[in-house]
Design a protein around this motif. Sequence first.
Motif, PDB file in Angstrom:
ATOM      1  N   SER A   1       0.796  -1.281  -0.032  1.00  0.00           N
ATOM      2  CA  SER A   1       0.101  -0.230   0.116  1.00  0.00           C
ATOM      3  C   SER A   1       1.429   1.367   0.027  1.00  0.00           C
ATOM      4  O   SER A   1       2.075   1.648   0.599  1.00  0.00           O
ATOM      5  N   LEU A   2       0.494   2.284  -0.675  1.00  0.00           N
ATOM      6  CA  LEU A   2       0.806   3.960  -0.744  1.00  0.00           C
ATOM      7  C   LEU A   2       0.004   4.399  -0.264  1.00  0.00           C
ATOM      8  O   LEU A   2      -1.174   4.445  -0.568  1.00  0.00           O
ATOM      9  N   ILE A   3       0.127   5.630   0.284  1.00  0.00           N
ATOM     10  CA  ILE A   3      -0.789   6.527   1.202  1.00  0.00           C
ATOM     11  C   ILE A   3      -0.464   8.739   1.127  1.00  0.00           C
ATOM     12  O   ILE A   3       0.910   8.409   1.371  1.00  0.00           O
ATOM     13  N   ILE A   4      -0.435   9.086   0.218  1.00  0.00           N
ATOM     14  CA  ILE A   4       0.110   9.871   0.460  1.00  0.00           C
ATOM     15  C   ILE A   4      -0.706  11.346   0.938  1.00  0.00           C
ATOM     16  O   ILE A   4      -1.680  11.266   0.280  1.00  0.00           O
ATOM     17  N   ALA A   5      -0.625  11.609   1.950  1.00  0.00           N
ATOM     18  CA  ALA A   5      -0.953  13.051   2.649  1.00  0.00           C
ATOM     19  C   ALA A   5      -0.763  14.416   2.145  1.00  0.00           C
ATOM     20  O   ALA A   5       0.671  14.023   1.240  1.00  0.00           O
ATOM     21  N   HIS A   6      -1.263  15.518   2.625  1.00  0.00           N
ATOM     22  CA  HIS A   6      -1.131  17.157   1.844  1.00  0.00           C
ATOM     23  C   HIS A   6       0.583  17.129   2.617  1.00  0.00           C
ATOM     24  O   HIS A   6       1.201  17.283   1.884  1.00  0.00           O
ATOM     25  N   GLN A   7       0.715  16.957   3.603  1.00  0.00           N
ATOM     26  CA  GLN A   7       1.661  17.376   4.358  1.00  0.00           C
ATOM     27  C   GLN A   7       2.197  16.141   5.223  1.00  0.00           C
ATOM     28  O   GLN A   7       1.996  15.653   5.589  1.00  0.00           O
ATOM     29  N   THR A   8       3.441  16.572   5.762  1.00  0.00           N
ATOM     30  CA  THR A   8       4.342  15.867   6.999  1.00  0.00           C
ATOM     31  C   THR A   8       3.650  15.728   7.996  1.00  0.00           C
ATOM     32  O   THR A   8       3.631  14.396   8.856  1.00  0.00           O
ATOM     33  N   SER A   9       2.919  16.556   9.150  1.00  0.00           N
ATOM     34  CA  SER A   9       1.816  16.515   9.555  1.00  0.00           C
ATOM     35  C   SER A   9       0.930  15.461   9.534  1.00  0.00           C
ATOM     36  O   SER A   9       0.565  14.209  10.249  1.00  0.00           O
ATOM     37  N   GLY A  10       0.587  15.088   8.536  1.00  0.00           N
ATOM     38  CA  GLY A  10      -0.996  14.365   8.010  1.00  0.00           C
ATOM     39  C   GLY A  10      -0.297  12.932   7.991  1.00  0.00           C
ATOM     40  O   GLY A  10      -0.491  12.187   8.549  1.00  0.00           O
ATOM     41  N   SER A  11       1.617  12.926   7.272  1.00  0.00           N
ATOM     42  CA  SER A  11       1.813  11.778   7.419  1.00  0.00           C
ATOM     43  C   SER A  11       1.797  11.218   8.542  1.00  0.00           C
ATOM     44  O   SER A  11       2.543   9.672   9.082  1.00  0.00           O
ATOM     45  N   ASP A  12       2.476  11.791   9.165  1.00  0.00           N
ATOM     46  CA  ASP A  12       3.190  11.792  11.070  1.00  0.00           C
ATOM     47  C   ASP A  12       1.876  10.856  11.428  1.00  0.00           C
ATOM     48  O   ASP A  12       1.811   9.501  11.930  1.00  0.00           O
ATOM     49  N   GLU A  13       0.487  11.520  11.134  1.00  0.00           N
ATOM     50  CA  GLU A  13      -0.801  11.445  12.115  1.00  0.00           C
ATOM     51  C   GLU A  13      -1.237   9.385  11.307  1.00  0.00           C
ATOM     52  O   GLU A  13      -1.199   8.215  12.114  1.00  0.00           O
ATOM     53  N   ILE A  14      -0.636   9.377  10.490  1.00  0.00           N
ATOM     54  CA  ILE A  14      -1.177   8.307   9.387  1.00  0.00           C
ATOM     55  C   ILE A  14       0.073   7.092  10.072  1.00  0.00           C
ATOM     56  O   ILE A  14      -0.534   5.703  10.191  1.00  0.00           O
ATOM     57  N   ARG A  15       1.005   7.424   9.858  1.00  0.00           N
ATOM     58  CA  ARG A  15       1.880   6.975  10.312  1.00  0.00           C
ATOM     59  C   ARG A  15       2.129   6.066  12.114  1.00  0.00           C
ATOM     60  O   ARG A  15       1.949   4.538  12.839  1.00  0.00           O
ATOM     61  N   ASP A  16       1.568   7.705  12.537  1.00  0.00           N
ATOM     62  CA  ASP A  16       0.878   7.133  14.211  1.00  0.00           C
ATOM     63  C   ASP A  16      -0.051   5.512  14.456  1.00  0.00           C
ATOM     64  O   ASP A  16      -0.254   5.012  15.208  1.00  0.00           O
ATOM     65  N   MET A  17      -0.999   6.164  13.012  1.00  0.00           N
ATOM     66  CA  MET A  17      -2.510   5.076  13.541  1.00  0.00           C
ATOM     67  C   MET A  17      -1.827   3.601  13.229  1.00  0.00           C
ATOM     68  O   MET A  17      -2.581   2.541  13.638  1.00  0.00           O
ATOM     69  N   PHE A  18      -0.540   3.421  12.035  1.00  0.00           N
ATOM     70  CA  PHE A  18       0.067   2.102  11.732  1.00  0.00           C
ATOM     71  C   PHE A  18       0.186   1.763  13.043  1.00  0.00           C
ATOM     72  O   PHE A  18       0.346   0.280  13.776  1.00  0.00           O
ATOM     73  N   ASN A  19       1.851   2.428  13.605  1.00  0.00           N
ATOM     74  CA  ASN A  19       2.205   1.954  14.671  1.00  0.00           C
ATOM     75  C   ASN A  19       1.216   1.946  16.215  1.00  0.00           C
ATOM     76  O   ASN A  19       1.243   0.371  16.471  1.00  0.00           O
TER      77      ASN A  19
END
Length: 697
Positions: A179-197
């Motif tokens: 899977s590939l997830i593309i967020a708008h900006q870094t804060s969004g990608s950090d939240e997604i990474r935290d969700m998976f963790n």
Amino acid sequence: MLQKVREIIKENNRRLAVNNAPFNPVTGRGSVGERIKVKIEGFPIRTQWLPKMMMSVPLVKNLSECGNLDRFMSESISKDYSEEDRLKVIEKFVRIRCRHDFAFWAAVYVWIKNKGGGEDVLFRLTRPQRRFVERLEQLRLAGKPIRLILLKARQWGGSTTSQIYMAWLQLCHKVGLNSLIIAHQTSGSDEIRDMFNRMLESYPVEMLYKMGEAYNPAEPKLVGVGMSGLIHAVPQRNCKIKIGTAKNPDSCRGGDYNLVHCSEVGIWEATEKKTPEQIVRSACSGVLYKSYTMIVYESTANGTGNFFELEYTAAKAGKSQFESMFVSWFDIDQYSLEFESEEKRVEFARWLWDNRLRDSAASDREEPGKYLWWLWEIGATLEAINWYVIERAKYHDHGDIASEYPSDDVEAFVHSGARVFDKYNVDKLKKTCKPPKYIGDVYADKDTGKEAFSNIRFQKDGQGLLWIWAMPEIDPDEIVTDRYLTVVDIGGRSNKADWSVITVFDRLFMSDGGKPVVVAQWYGHIDIDLLAWKAGQIAAFYDNSLLVIESNTLETHDKERQVDGDQSQFVLNQLGGVYPNLYARSSPEDSIVEGKPVKYGFHTNINTKPMIISTLIKVVRETSYVERDKRCLDEYITYEKKQNGSFGAIKGKHDDLLMTRAIGLHICYFEMPLPKIMPRKMKRLSRHRRAVSAATI
């Protein structure tokens, strides 16, 4: 209480009952998809509502038919079954249900951050999330690739749902799905990474393996891949999860990916390196078009003419691999405000009914009663409208609240100017829109010149550009004068240019006080000179109808072709020398007397455009013509008065169909005499007989 108010209250209670219907993802009651009620005595969950597809699995079918776990164990496993045997059957059943029931799996195994703070909570789908998952499941269960563009109001967890659904496919369905997830900006990608963790940290290791396989309870479930920090792997499922941002295009490159989620695409900004289109193309180009692949573009709206709006519009029109989905603010339970009492609710319903036709508001922080009634008509509850009235006071402009809390997928895309046409009046025209009876084109012995009018005939062709709702009615003995009118708006040759449109109106019923009717329409791209001849052929097909070509459009496009000099009048003069009923801005008789050349075509300028648009506004308001093509209505609701005072389509939209209606209906009502019946032999067409007023020259 008025009868109508009683009906409103009754309907509101019905809507509330639907919105608040019981939902239990663990038992399955009220959950996603078609369900079968099953009772199994002795089972940890005695009564369950299981997905219909799950009932085809032998274990589930046999258990449900038996209706008793102990009896099933003794009859199907062993009379001397052990507690371990019993637990294995339960575990196998649960694993089967996890594969078939996303809502169950999420509510039992997926821990997420609690938005209200405090301890993590299990992921329990909300009402709009269930709608979203149902759309995803319809595609998956049909064996189709999942391709969806989600336009949404804010704050209901659409992104989270999409990402957890992809994780479900990876963890429960197929090994090796990346899977590939593309967020708008870094804060969004950090939240997604935290969700998976967070999710995988609490996820049972044994659920990552087949039942009975050996595993180490302490083994890692999410490990980094490479040095970028963007890619992680779930080794037990041989799958990768990559998280990038649109701000860093290099982080969005695809590859061996099966599942792609592009979050908040509408607010992606073009960078020096890449546009949103290029980022999406790079991310998704490697995803095969087959089952168990998924691409979701999801966003709130952010104006028109951008990548997200264009893709959503194409999906909605059925011209894309993707399907479209819209979630309004009143689909979200939190945007609702209870009344203090039943009396207050009734009072509000009465006010709503009494003001349903009011099209003005007391201030710029309120909506007119007509708009609030429209919210009721499209499905909002009284409680939701009550919330909207309070929330509206925060904003001085409707466009501002519409961008945050859109009521439909039209107003979601904010206009920079003022809409020209009342959306409620435009809606009335929908009643007569319908598919054409015939599709094809007209042909003659030649495409140009005198022979372009020899042997004119219609030929059916499913890929043709001419749509016909009513064929011409031509009597050999009698003629209805001034019956048909053909109007042309000229576009360009390339697929990226404006569309060329030829519209035919039937004015027959105007003689008895009726309305003009759209009976045929050609819509496509073609060389400009060939379009003029094509218009002549269609006008001739409709009993030598008056042919009106917007001449200044012809001049503009002719110059864009970079030919030597202005060829527009040359083309029209050629056509006028052959076709007997071509619209002219001054009569031929006056031109001969005064020595002036005939000026063929309708000239749209700073004097005539406000005039014809004013006519069209009145005609649409009074439903004074019969529309057939719904695409024209889409142009009405995306047409605006710009901040500089000019009229035009909003960015990324067209007004080609609209302009043929504006010119044609003005001529229908103000320049052509009413139709009348006379013997055909007495009728002699006077070439170029139309003259327009001085205001239109």
